[in-house]
Write a protein that holds these residues in place. Structure first.
Motif, PDB file in Angstrom:
ATOM      1  N   LEU A 100     -33.096  21.620 -22.513  1.00 16.84           N
ATOM      2  CA  LEU A 100     -33.332  22.272 -21.230  1.00 16.84           C
ATOM      3  C   LEU A 100     -32.268  21.878 -20.228  1.00 16.84           C
ATOM      4  CD1 LEU A 100     -37.170  21.664 -20.907  1.00 16.84           C
ATOM      5  CD2 LEU A 100     -36.034  23.651 -21.852  1.00 16.84           C
ATOM      6  N   ASN A 101     -31.965  22.810 -19.319  1.00 20.44           N
ATOM      7  CA  ASN A 101     -31.037  22.443 -18.253  1.00 20.44           C
ATOM      8  C   ASN A 101     -31.789  21.718 -17.151  1.00 20.44           C
ATOM      9  OD1 ASN A 101     -32.305  24.401 -16.662  1.00 20.44           O
ATOM     10  ND2 ASN A 101     -30.792  25.966 -17.136  1.00 20.44           N
ATOM     11  N   SER A 102     -31.088  21.425 -16.053  1.00 23.02           N
ATOM     12  CA  SER A 102     -31.667  20.569 -15.026  1.00 23.02           C
ATOM     13  C   SER A 102     -32.865  21.193 -14.345  1.00 23.02           C
ATOM     14  CB  SER A 102     -30.600  20.220 -13.977  1.00 23.02           C
ATOM     15  OG  SER A 102     -30.090  21.409 -13.406  1.00 23.02           O
ATOM     16  N   THR A 103     -33.003  22.510 -14.409  1.00 22.81           N
ATOM     17  CA  THR A 103     -34.140  23.161 -13.774  1.00 22.81           C
ATOM     18  C   THR A 103     -35.302  23.319 -14.731  1.00 22.81           C
ATOM     19  OG1 THR A 103     -33.338  25.345 -14.385  1.00 22.81           O
ATOM     20  CG2 THR A 103     -32.564  24.448 -12.293  1.00 22.81           C
ATOM     21  N   GLY A 104     -35.133  22.928 -15.985  1.00 20.88           N
ATOM     22  CA  GLY A 104     -36.212  23.021 -16.957  1.00 20.88           C
ATOM     23  C   GLY A 104     -36.255  24.332 -17.695  1.00 20.88           C
ATOM     24  N   SER A 105     -35.290  25.221 -17.461  1.00 23.91           N
ATOM     25  CA  SER A 105     -35.279  26.494 -18.174  1.00 23.91           C
ATOM     26  C   SER A 105     -34.237  26.458 -19.270  1.00 23.91           C
ATOM     27  CB  SER A 105     -34.974  27.639 -17.201  1.00 23.91           C
ATOM     28  OG  SER A 105     -33.608  27.612 -16.847  1.00 23.91           O
ATOM     29  N   THR A 106     -34.264  27.477 -20.126  1.00 23.66           N
ATOM     30  CA  THR A 106     -33.289  27.546 -21.216  1.00 23.66           C
ATOM     31  C   THR A 106     -32.122  28.448 -20.879  1.00 23.66           C
ATOM     32  OG1 THR A 106     -34.557  29.347 -22.215  1.00 23.66           O
ATOM     33  CG2 THR A 106     -35.008  27.114 -22.999  1.00 23.66           C
TER      34      THR A 106
ATOM     35  N   THR B  54     -22.912  18.196 -13.057  1.00 26.55           N
ATOM     36  CA  THR B  54     -23.112  19.637 -12.890  1.00 26.55           C
ATOM     37  C   THR B  54     -24.514  20.115 -13.251  1.00 26.55           C
ATOM     38  OG1 THR B  54     -22.344  20.088 -15.138  1.00 26.55           O
ATOM     39  CG2 THR B  54     -20.675  20.019 -13.391  1.00 26.55           C
ATOM     40  N   GLY B  55     -25.264  19.295 -13.995  1.00 30.29           N
ATOM     41  CA  GLY B  55     -26.608  19.707 -14.392  1.00 30.29           C
ATOM     42  C   GLY B  55     -26.657  20.602 -15.608  1.00 30.29           C
ATOM     43  N   ILE B  56     -25.515  20.940 -16.201  1.00 28.48           N
ATOM     44  CA  ILE B  56     -25.512  21.769 -17.408  1.00 28.48           C
ATOM     45  C   ILE B  56     -25.420  20.856 -18.630  1.00 28.48           C
ATOM     46  CG2 ILE B  56     -24.466  23.714 -16.198  1.00 28.48           C
ATOM     47  CD1 ILE B  56     -21.810  23.023 -17.467  1.00 28.48           C
ATOM     48  N   PRO B  57     -25.664  21.383 -19.842  1.00 26.64           N
ATOM     49  CA  PRO B  57     -25.578  20.534 -21.035  1.00 26.64           C
ATOM     50  C   PRO B  57     -24.228  19.833 -21.161  1.00 26.64           C
ATOM     51  CG  PRO B  57     -26.662  22.592 -21.584  1.00 26.64           C
ATOM     52  CD  PRO B  57     -26.193  22.721 -20.170  1.00 26.64           C
ATOM     53  N   ASN B  58     -24.258  18.631 -21.754  1.00 23.29           N
ATOM     54  CA  ASN B  58     -23.040  17.840 -21.907  1.00 23.29           C
ATOM     55  C   ASN B  58     -22.463  18.012 -23.317  1.00 23.29           C
ATOM     56  OD1 ASN B  58     -24.717  16.323 -23.527  1.00 23.29           O
ATOM     57  ND2 ASN B  58     -24.831  14.583 -22.129  1.00 23.29           N
ATOM     58  N   ARG B  59     -21.479  17.183 -23.643  1.00 15.87           N
ATOM     59  CA  ARG B  59     -20.800  17.282 -24.938  1.00 15.87           C
ATOM     60  C   ARG B  59     -21.778  17.139 -26.101  1.00 15.87           C
ATOM     61  NH1 ARG B  59     -15.780  16.292 -27.467  1.00 15.87           N
ATOM     62  NH2 ARG B  59     -14.753  16.123 -25.453  1.00 15.87           N
ATOM     63  N   GLN B  60     -22.643  16.112 -26.044  1.00 19.30           N
ATOM     64  CA  GLN B  60     -23.566  15.874 -27.153  1.00 19.30           C
ATOM     65  C   GLN B  60     -24.494  17.058 -27.348  1.00 19.30           C
ATOM     66  OE1 GLN B  60     -23.430  13.418 -29.302  1.00 19.30           O
ATOM     67  NE2 GLN B  60     -25.154  14.255 -30.450  1.00 19.30           N
ATOM     68  N   ALA B  61     -24.993  17.608 -26.242  1.00 18.43           N
ATOM     69  CA  ALA B  61     -25.874  18.769 -26.335  1.00 18.43           C
ATOM     70  C   ALA B  61     -25.148  19.955 -26.964  1.00 18.43           C
ATOM     71  CB  ALA B  61     -26.391  19.146 -24.948  1.00 18.43           C
ATOM     72  N   PHE B  62     -23.902  20.154 -26.553  1.00 20.03           N
ATOM     73  CA  PHE B  62     -23.151  21.292 -27.093  1.00 20.03           C
ATOM     74  C   PHE B  62     -22.878  21.124 -28.586  1.00 20.03           C
ATOM     75  CE2 PHE B  62     -19.266  23.624 -28.067  1.00 20.03           C
ATOM     76  CZ  PHE B  62     -19.620  24.901 -27.633  1.00 20.03           C
ATOM     77  N   LEU B  63     -22.537  19.904 -29.005  1.00 19.44           N
ATOM     78  CA  LEU B  63     -22.255  19.679 -30.419  1.00 19.44           C
ATOM     79  C   LEU B  63     -23.491  19.953 -31.278  1.00 19.44           C
ATOM     80  CD1 LEU B  63     -20.057  16.455 -30.246  1.00 19.44           C
ATOM     81  CD2 LEU B  63     -19.310  18.798 -30.728  1.00 19.44           C
TER      82      LEU B  63
ATOM     83  N   ARG C 164     -34.399  12.441 -22.352  1.00 20.87           N
ATOM     84  CA  ARG C 164     -33.689  13.458 -23.127  1.00 20.87           C
ATOM     85  C   ARG C 164     -32.703  14.214 -22.261  1.00 20.87           C
ATOM     86  NH1 ARG C 164     -35.374  18.850 -24.593  1.00 20.87           N
ATOM     87  NH2 ARG C 164     -34.435  19.536 -26.543  1.00 20.87           N
ATOM     88  N   ARG C 165     -33.106  14.504 -21.035  1.00 16.95           N
ATOM     89  CA  ARG C 165     -32.192  15.202 -20.129  1.00 16.95           C
ATOM     90  C   ARG C 165     -30.984  14.345 -19.807  1.00 16.95           C
ATOM     91  NH1 ARG C 165     -36.718  17.617 -16.593  1.00 16.95           N
ATOM     92  NH2 ARG C 165     -36.972  19.697 -17.458  1.00 16.95           N
ATOM     93  N   LEU C 166     -31.224  13.050 -19.595  1.00 18.33           N
ATOM     94  CA  LEU C 166     -30.093  12.163 -19.304  1.00 18.33           C
ATOM     95  C   LEU C 166     -29.127  12.105 -20.483  1.00 18.33           C
ATOM     96  CD1 LEU C 166     -31.808   9.172 -17.480  1.00 18.33           C
ATOM     97  CD2 LEU C 166     -30.142  10.755 -16.510  1.00 18.33           C
ATOM     98  N   ALA C 167     -29.675  12.154 -21.687  1.00 13.94           N
ATOM     99  CA  ALA C 167     -28.830  12.080 -22.874  1.00 13.94           C
ATOM    100  C   ALA C 167     -28.088  13.382 -23.130  1.00 13.94           C
ATOM    101  CB  ALA C 167     -29.674  11.719 -24.091  1.00 13.94           C
TER     102      ALA C 167
ATOM    103  N   ASN D 235     -26.087  27.813 -23.521  1.00 18.31           N
ATOM    104  CA  ASN D 235     -24.925  27.940 -24.386  1.00 18.31           C
ATOM    105  C   ASN D 235     -23.636  27.636 -23.634  1.00 18.31           C
ATOM    106  OD1 ASN D 235     -27.021  29.025 -25.930  1.00 18.31           O
ATOM    107  ND2 ASN D 235     -25.612  30.292 -27.072  1.00 18.31           N
ATOM    108  N   LEU D 236     -23.773  27.202 -22.389  1.00 14.56           N
ATOM    109  CA  LEU D 236     -22.656  26.737 -21.572  1.00 14.56           C
ATOM    110  C   LEU D 236     -22.752  25.224 -21.466  1.00 14.56           C
ATOM    111  CD1 LEU D 236     -20.430  27.042 -19.308  1.00 14.56           C
ATOM    112  CD2 LEU D 236     -22.342  27.325 -17.711  1.00 14.56           C
ATOM    113  N   ALA D 237     -21.619  24.521 -21.561  1.00 15.83           N
ATOM    114  CA  ALA D 237     -21.640  23.060 -21.487  1.00 15.83           C
ATOM    115  C   ALA D 237     -20.357  22.562 -20.833  1.00 15.83           C
ATOM    116  CB  ALA D 237     -21.794  22.440 -22.875  1.00 15.83           C
ATOM    117  N   ARG D 238     -20.449  21.357 -20.281  1.00 17.61           N
ATOM    118  CA  ARG D 238     -19.261  20.664 -19.770  1.00 17.61           C
ATOM    119  C   ARG D 238     -18.970  19.507 -20.724  1.00 17.61           C
ATOM    120  NH1 ARG D 238     -18.928  16.215 -15.209  1.00 17.61           N
ATOM    121  NH2 ARG D 238     -16.681  16.022 -14.978  1.00 17.61           N
ATOM    122  N   LEU D 239     -17.792  19.532 -21.347  1.00 16.48           N
ATOM    123  CA  LEU D 239     -17.440  18.483 -22.293  1.00 16.48           C
ATOM    124  C   LEU D 239     -17.006  17.216 -21.593  1.00 16.48           C
ATOM    125  CD1 LEU D 239     -15.580  20.232 -25.225  1.00 16.48           C
ATOM    126  CD2 LEU D 239     -18.015  19.927 -24.820  1.00 16.48           C
ATOM    127  N   GLY D 240     -16.509  17.335 -20.380  1.00 16.05           N
ATOM    128  CA  GLY D 240     -16.001  16.189 -19.644  1.00 16.05           C
ATOM    129  C   GLY D 240     -14.810  16.622 -18.815  1.00 16.05           C
TER     130      GLY D 240
END
Length: 732
Positions: A364-370, A283-292, A274-277, A374-379
């Motif tokens: 969850l972000n890369s450290t396992g916390s929430t 960067t370890g922050i949520p990606n485009r799919q997570a943000f959408l 799930r984290r990989l997806a 609400n910040l993400a990298r789209l690409g």
């Protein structure tokens, strides 16, 4: 992706199938893949792509949407239907802002997409990231399968339970060999509870109340429907969270048989997948799919609660320059530091206005916390921020400006200070849109408006921006067709020798007669041509057309008339420039000494060493060179001497104030004296009055051009001037 592909990478480069009916695009993609160490096979259409995918089992597929015989969407679905195409990463190449194509690509089974025009350096790294993530998922799935096979070999814990929830029997599973040294504690770890704590007792005495209640519900349901039911639950054992699954099957009308299995490893593997997806690998922050998905949840919540929220779209200014000059490794480190600084800059109060937001946050972000989800990298260098429960627009602007100011502080990378700025666009719900696609698109639109307003800026979206962009896109489409539709034409402005009052040269000026809009101002379409790269083919057409006309005038006037042609920065950096100039001269038969190429100070000083090399090649051909708009740039006197140009053209801003502006007069006189000292010819642009002409003659200016002497005119008009003794009105 087939499992064997995960091991194939270790022995030889990954193979990428490039499917595009455009041979130039295939060539560019193959060269890009080769530059990042990947092998390529090529398909000319969708049908061939499907055949090669089945025969060759590539590690990744780059597929254009629009292809003959079978388009990219159909080809993608056909590949997914094949046994070896179920999990191969497929990256679709779509139109730049074709949202429907992007949606169709995902529905057809695409893994990712890239938009045209393609950013080639970024695409190479994007392909590597997709391959890396795909390999990681394959390895995790293999590991998960192995773990479950091991667990399956270990007998589960069995129990019998009555309809009322009384344990009638309880048989713990055998200890895991690796836990044998822990004795009785190992029993508790694997099976949750020993036999003596269970038999004859109610489930509520053994398990926590909430879990016991769910267990009784599923026991009743299993007895009623006579089907297998399951309950997953979590227990904290020895300070560690354990996950269990109890499968219940009715063995009669009043009792069930239960099998309990420790599924902690499976849960951890699922979370890692799930984290990989959902997590950006760099960067370890949520990606485009997570943000959408996060944006969709916030949209539904805000609609129900009649709330407002804001979407911030941030893009680093001139990030490509950092990649090009310092390398992609430095660029990646910069993106990592940018994401960290964003986390530090955005206060929790900006993102989480109520405690329950934490529980409903995205992955969850890369450290396992929430925190910060609400910040993400789209690409690339694009980041998004979601601000929920917005009370005032000013709050979103304050966040944007705080982020913008944080980006201006230097980043320290490999001992070097790197300075960047950011442009931010903001869209608001419900004012700007009531769906995720529109809100993200409008924030992106506002970001580009911020860039157009000078960068390092933050702008709110407005509906007028969409109209501007649509007009901009429509104008770009028209400009792309202008050459083939013969809508471009040249006007020529005479250059007068101050001493002899003769026309000794002309400057070629390109104009555009749009089929619908009529004459389009050069101030509107020239920057667009620069932005899109169309200035290169347009510039080559101008050069050839001007050379043909100059050759005609040379025969007509029977005296040399120099033709001046402007070169843009993109033309000057074109590695084929010398060959283009030489070809135009040879094809038209024009004497190279009658061609003068005009360049701005900024173009010459951008890369002084490369400039000297290009200038040497052009001088070797025999053409003359001049510096246009002199006085408003940043020329180094040392380089100015080394450039060995023939002429300086004083910018019209200095001439327009003459003779009243004493400062402009002093600057103009100084430029003329300096140029003559360097043995250069001086040309004054923008001469509009007889007084200006007289003053320039007094200062010793060599050549002049402007409305007073002759407006830009068609070739026929200039031909008449060249055939007569032409003395401008008011000239001596």
């Amino acid at each position: 992706m087939p499992a064997h592909n995960a091991t194939k990478r270790a022995s030889k480069p990954a193979v990428v199938l490039v499917a595009d009916d455009d041979p130039v695009m295939r060539l560019l993609m193959v060269e890009m893949l080769d530059s990042v160490g990947l092998d390529a096979i090529e398909a000319e259409d969708g049908a061939q792509a499907v055949q090669l995918a089945r025969e060759r089992s590539p590690d990744l597929i780059l597929m254009d949407v629009e292809m003959p015989h079978m388009d990219g969407f159909a080809a993608c679905r056909a590949i997914r239907d094949a046994a070896n195409g179920v999990s191969v990463p497929i990256v679709m190449v779509t139109g730049g802002d074709d949202l429907e194509a992007v949606t169709n690509a995902y529905e057809a089974g695409a893994t990712d997409f890239v938009s045209k025009p393609i950013n080639w350096p970024i695409l190479g790294h994007r392909v590597l990231y997709v391959l890396r993530a795909s390999d990681a998922i394959v390895r995790l799935r293999i590991a998960d399968a192995q773990n479950r096979a091991v667990l399956a070999a270990i007998p589960d814990t069995f129990f019998r339970m009555s309809r009322e929830g009384i344990y009638l029997d309880y048989e713990p599973g055998r200890d895991h060999p690796g836990r044998a040294s822990r004795g009785q504690q190992a029993h508790a770890y694997l099976n949750a509870y020993p036999v003596d704590d269970c038999v004859g007792k109610h489930v509520a005495e053994v398990l926590p109340p909430e879990i016991a209640e769910r267990m009784l519900e599923q026991v009743e349901l299993a007895l009623r429907v006579q089907q297998v039911r399951s309950v997953e639950y979590e227990l904290i054992r020895f300070g560690e969270a354990q996950h269990f699954e109890a499968r219940l099957v009715a063995t009669g009308s009043s009792e069930v048989l239960g099998l309990v299995r420790d599924i902690s490893e499976r849960k951890r593997a699922e979370e890692q997948i799930r984290r990989l997806a959902y997590c950006d690998s760099l960067t370890g922050i949520p990606n485009r799919q997570a943000f959408l998905e996060m944006l969709e949840r916030e949209l539904q919540r805000s609609k129900i609660g009649n709330k407002k929220f804001a979407v911030l779209f941030m893009d680093l200014d001139a990030f490509k320059r950092i990649n090009d000059t310092l390398g992609h490794n430095v660029g990646d480190q910069l993106l990592q530091q940018v994401s960290e600084r964003l986390r530090e800059t955005i206060r929790p109060s900006d993102l989480l206005s109520r405690a329950e937001l934490v529980t409903r946050a995205a992955p969850l972000n890369s450290t396992g916390s929430t925190e910060g989800t609400n910040l993400a990298r789209l690409g690339g260098d694009e980041f998004t921020i979601l601000i929920p429960d917005l009370e005032r627009v000013e709050h979103a602007l304050n966040v944007a400006h705080r982020v913008k100011d944080a980006m201006r502080r230097p980043f320290l990378i490999e001992g070097n200070e790197i300075f960047v700025t950011a442009s931010i666009g903001i869209s608001l719900f419900p004012e700007d849109g009531d769906d995720c696609t529109s809100l993200l698109k409008f924030a992106d639109t506002a970001m580009y408006h911020a860039k157009n307003c000078g960068k390092n800026n933050a702008k709110l979206y407005s509906s007028s921006l969409t109209m501007q962009i649509m007009s901009h896109v429509k104008l770009e489409v028209g400009l792309r067709r202008a050459l083939q539709n013969d809508e471009l034409y040249l006007l020529y402005q005479p250059q007068l020798d101050v001493r002899s009052n003769e026309i000794v040269g002309v400057e070629a000026l390109v104009r555009w007669r749009h089929a619908e809009r009529g004459i389009v101002s050069p101030t509107e379409f020239i920057p667009l041509a620069e932005e899109t790269g169309l200035i290169v083919p347009i510039g080559e057409w101008v050069l050839r057309t001007a050379c043909i006309q100059a050759r005609h005038w040379q025969k007509l006037a029977r005296r040399p008339v120099r033709m001046a042609v402007n070169l843009s920065a993109k033309q000057f950096k074109d590695e084929n420039l010398s060959q283009i100039v030489l070809s135009a001269l040879q094809d038209t038969g024009l004497d190279p000494r009658l061609l003068e190429l005009e360049l701005t100070e900024g173009t010459l000083m951008d890369d002084a060493k490369a400039t000297l090399s290009t200038l040497e090649q052009l001088r070797g051909i025999g053409v003359h060179l001049s510096i246009d708009d002199f006085g408003i740039g940043y020329s180094s006197m040392n380089y100015l001497k080394r450039f060995d140009v023939r002429a300086l053209k004083i910018d019209r801003s200095f001439i327009s104030g003459l003779p009243q502006d004493s400062e402009n007069a002093a600057i103009t006189r100084a430029i003329i004296a300096m140029a003559h000292g360097l043995k250069m010819v001086v040309v004054a642009e923008g001469v509009e009055t007889g007084e200006q002409l007289g003053m320039l003659e007094e200062y010793g200016c060599d050549l002049v051009q402007g409305f007073y002497l002759g407006r830009p005119a068609p070739a026929e008009t200039v031909s008449g001037m060249l055939q007569t003794l032409w003395v401008p009105l008011g000239a001596k």
